[in-house]
Design an enzyme around this catalytic site. Sequence first.
Site, mmCIF file in Angstrom:
data_model
loop_
_atom_site.group_PDB
_atom_site.id
_atom_site.type_symbol
_atom_site.label_atom_id
_atom_site.label_comp_id
_atom_site.label_asym_id
_atom_site.label_seq_id
_atom_site.Cartn_x
_atom_site.Cartn_y
_atom_site.Cartn_z
ATOM 1 C CG ASP A 15 -2.213 0.833 0.914
ATOM 2 O OD1 ASP A 15 -2.367 1.369 -0.198
ATOM 3 O OD2 ASP A 15 -3.060 0.942 1.817
ATOM 4 N N GLY A 16 0.319 2.304 -0.522
ATOM 5 C CA GLY A 16 0.961 3.597 -0.512
ATOM 6 C C GLY A 16 -0.006 4.614 0.042
ATOM 7 C CD GLU A 56 -1.424 2.497 -3.528
ATOM 8 O OE1 GLU A 56 -1.028 1.324 -3.390
ATOM 9 O OE2 GLU A 56 -2.367 2.962 -2.857
ATOM 10 C CG ASP A 79 -5.308 -0.532 -1.358
ATOM 11 O OD1 ASP A 79 -4.370 -0.040 -2.013
ATOM 12 O OD2 ASP A 79 -5.552 -0.182 -0.185
ATOM 13 C CG HIS A 133 -9.789 1.197 4.093
ATOM 14 N ND1 HIS A 133 -8.881 1.468 5.087
ATOM 15 C CD2 HIS A 133 -9.432 1.974 3.037
ATOM 16 C CE1 HIS A 133 -8.019 2.376 4.656
ATOM 17 N NE2 HIS A 133 -8.324 2.691 3.416
ATOM 18 C CG ASP A 143 -4.502 1.697 4.866
ATOM 19 O OD1 ASP A 143 -4.467 2.488 3.910
ATOM 20 O OD2 ASP A 143 -5.111 1.944 5.931
#
Length: 159
Positions: A15-16, A56, A79, A133, A143
Amino acid sequence: MTTTKARDFIRISTDGSCIGNPGPGAWAFVVVDEKESETLEVQSSRYASTTNQRMELSAVIAALEAFQDTDRPILVESDSQYVVKGITEWVPSWKARNWKTAARKPVKNADLWQQLDTLASDRDITWQWVKGHDGNANNERADFLAYSMASSEEVRCGS
């Protein structure tokens, strides 16, 4: 996934995060050895001024660099549809057009896309988009780390 043993692969969740766009940002990844059911590595890094898309991409690049010596299949979970669609659908066309879009404009983040393309070539990688999420524990952990780093005052790495 092209493997004889159903769980003989490495799962990379990335994740970024960026506070503002551009703004302070960070990336993170979590790597799990599915064969041994253990976490192998968790890494994150912060940048003073960047974009969410760069973070990302940087997360995936850092993870693949950390595990470039493995010959085991890899599952990359992100994501970011930008990452997953980019590497699976858009990169071949961009390469054929010398890193130009269909509108003949330079591809944004071409430096990172080229690095990712090189790292991914000739490797057994499955790319999977996961909803953010939504209860995926490793994505949630990546995240949390990326957001926490992006939100912190301390700059650990500059770009």
